[in-house]
Design a protein around this motif. Structure first.
Motif, short mmCIF file in Angstrom:
data_model
loop_
_atom_site.label_atom_id
_atom_site.label_comp_id
_atom_site.label_asym_id
_atom_site.label_seq_id
_atom_site.Cartn_x
_atom_site.Cartn_y
_atom_site.Cartn_z
N GLU A 113 0.82 -1.20 0.00
CA GLU A 113 0.00 0.00 0.00
C GLU A 113 0.86 1.26 0.00
N VAL A 114 1.96 1.25 0.76
CA VAL A 114 2.86 2.41 0.78
C VAL A 114 3.53 2.57 -0.58
N ALA A 115 3.96 1.47 -1.18
CA ALA A 115 4.57 1.54 -2.51
C ALA A 115 3.58 2.10 -3.53
N SER A 116 2.33 1.70 -3.44
CA SER A 116 1.31 2.17 -4.37
C SER A 116 1.04 3.66 -4.19
N LEU A 117 0.95 4.10 -2.94
CA LEU A 117 0.77 5.53 -2.68
C LEU A 117 1.93 6.33 -3.26
N CYS A 118 3.13 5.78 -3.12
CA CYS A 118 4.31 6.48 -3.60
C CYS A 118 4.32 6.54 -5.13
N ARG A 119 3.89 5.47 -5.80
CA ARG A 119 3.79 5.50 -7.26
C ARG A 119 2.85 6.62 -7.71
N TRP A 120 1.73 6.72 -7.02
CA TRP A 120 0.73 7.72 -7.36
C TRP A 120 1.26 9.13 -7.13
N ARG A 121 1.98 9.34 -6.03
CA ARG A 121 2.35 10.69 -5.61
C ARG A 121 3.85 10.97 -5.72
N ARG A 122 4.55 10.21 -6.52
CA ARG A 122 6.01 10.30 -6.54
C ARG A 122 6.51 11.69 -6.90
N GLU A 123 5.87 12.35 -7.86
CA GLU A 123 6.31 13.70 -8.25
C GLU A 123 6.05 14.70 -7.13
N ALA A 124 4.87 14.64 -6.53
CA ALA A 124 4.55 15.57 -5.45
C ALA A 124 5.43 15.31 -4.23
N LEU A 125 5.68 14.05 -3.92
CA LEU A 125 6.53 13.71 -2.78
C LEU A 125 7.96 14.21 -2.99
N THR A 126 8.44 14.14 -4.23
CA THR A 126 9.78 14.62 -4.54
C THR A 126 9.84 16.14 -4.40
N LYS A 127 8.82 16.84 -4.91
CA LYS A 127 8.77 18.30 -4.77
C LYS A 127 8.69 18.73 -3.32
N GLN A 128 8.01 17.92 -2.49
CA GLN A 128 7.86 18.24 -1.08
C GLN A 128 9.11 17.96 -0.27
N GLY A 129 10.07 17.26 -0.88
CA GLY A 129 11.31 16.98 -0.19
C GLY A 129 11.42 15.62 0.45
N ASN A 130 10.43 14.75 0.22
CA ASN A 130 10.53 13.39 0.77
C ASN A 130 11.56 12.55 0.03
N PHE A 131 11.85 12.92 -1.22
CA PHE A 131 12.85 12.22 -2.00
C PHE A 131 13.75 13.23 -2.70
N ALA A 132 14.99 12.83 -2.93
CA ALA A 132 15.95 13.73 -3.58
C ALA A 132 15.66 13.87 -5.07
N SER A 133 15.07 12.84 -5.67
CA SER A 133 14.79 12.84 -7.10
C SER A 133 13.74 11.78 -7.39
N LEU A 134 13.23 11.77 -8.62
CA LEU A 134 12.28 10.73 -9.00
C LEU A 134 12.94 9.36 -8.98
N ASP A 135 14.21 9.29 -9.34
CA ASP A 135 14.94 8.02 -9.27
C ASP A 135 15.02 7.53 -7.82
N ASP A 136 15.25 8.45 -6.91
CA ASP A 136 15.28 8.12 -5.48
C ASP A 136 13.94 7.55 -5.04
N ALA A 137 12.86 8.18 -5.50
CA ALA A 137 11.51 7.70 -5.18
C ALA A 137 11.28 6.30 -5.75
N ASP A 138 11.74 6.09 -6.98
CA ASP A 138 11.56 4.78 -7.61
C ASP A 138 12.32 3.68 -6.87
N GLN A 139 13.49 4.01 -6.39
CA GLN A 139 14.26 3.03 -5.63
C GLN A 139 13.56 2.68 -4.32
N PHE A 140 12.97 3.70 -3.69
CA PHE A 140 12.20 3.47 -2.46
C PHE A 140 11.01 2.56 -2.75
#
Length: 287
Positions: free
Chosen positions: A210-237
């Motif tokens: 469920e967390v992975a799915s939420l992150c797929r959906w919101r990966r760009e917004a989460l990256t802009k908010q500072g939860n990830f350094a980049s989209l690649d970082d989000a994808d690795q997570f």
């Protein structure tokens, strides 16, 4: 006399336009996820799911509300302190009615904010940003350690999470039970007009998928908010979360993500739900 079958009403707080993207990214609809948890914790129970953010949703009142032994609230993508949004205000009005009906309530995330707001408290955007993935070191205070919701739970634990709003002001009748460095209020017990609402800011119903799915959906917004350094970082997570969901015994993933049975063992992460059933629901089934 045989015990009654438990009947639950689950309010899926997501609006229609957000339920689709969640499912498209591999996530389970919030209402279905809560229903699954309730049926695992209370075998044989009956669960009705409604979507109160939808304008055509008919919220039960009077005898319709009294037909349920308990009410459960899921998370939501809405903002509870948006007083101009009818999708929000009609849910708050329903929570007020449920308090007055004295139907026990339980829920996650949006639920903690709902429990407080409907009883006269306040919520606001967390200045620290979005707490996402895992809420670390949730700590029970003295009231929490003595509270029946946390019977059998460790005093410090992690939980799945995703939120950027938080409880800012507790109402009269609320008891703070737990918090962490990110959010002062991680669990609360609210008594209001004779009704009861046990709520947690984290998600005992979630798993790593469920967390992975939420992150797929919101990966760009989460990256802009500072939860990830980049989209690649989000994808690795996302990849690590998904891999651990599929192989929970993988020691290097557990170590890399810093997780243990708090979130990997269903019985551990859902202890609060079973305690609510024991204390608030089972006595009603024997009436």
């Amino acid at each position: 006399m045989a015990r009654k079958t438990a009947r639950f009403l689950v309010l899926d707080g997501y609006p229609m336009e957000h339920r689709g993207p969640l499912a498209e990214n591999g996530g389970t609809l919030a209402g279905d996820l809560y229903a699954q948890m309730l049926k695992e914790c209370e075998p044989g129970c009956e669960v009705d799911i409604i979507f109160p953010a939808d304008a055509d949703c008919r919220l039960p009142t009077g005898a319709g509300l009294e037909a349920y032994h308990g009410i459960c609230w899921t998370g939501s993508s809405l903002t509870i302190h948006d007083e101009a949004d009818p999708r929000v205000t009609r849910q708050i009005d329903f929570a007020k009615a449920a308090y007055e009906a004295k139907t026990p309530m339980f829920g996650s995330c949006w639920a903690a904010q709902m429990a407080v707001t409907a009883a006269g408290g306040k919520c606001a955007k967390n200045p620290k940003g979005r707490e996402f993935g895992l809420a670390r070191k949730i700590s029970l205070n003295d009231a929490g350690r003595a509270h029946p919701m946390y019977e059998g739970k460790k005093a410090v634990f992690d939980g799945f999470t995703s939120h950027e709003d938080e409880v800012a002001e507790l109402p009269e009748g609320a008891v703070l039970l737990a918090g962490n460095d990110f959010s002062h209020v991680q669990a609360v017990d609210v008594t209001h007009k004779g009704g009861s609402f046990w709520a947690v800011q984290y998600h005992p119903e979630y798993d790593f998928n469920e967390v992975a799915s939420l992150c797929r959906w919101r990966r760009e917004a989460l990256t802009k908010q500072g939860n990830f350094a980049s989209l690649d970082d989000a994808d690795q997570f996302i990849d690590r979360m998904q891999a651990l969901h599929e192989s929970p015994g993988t020691s290097y993933l557990r170590w890399q993500l810093g997780v243990d049975d708090d979130v990997l063992e269903t019985r551990v992460k859902q202890q609060e739900v079973r305690n609510w059933l024991t204390v608030k629901i089972h006595p009603r089934l024997n009436d």
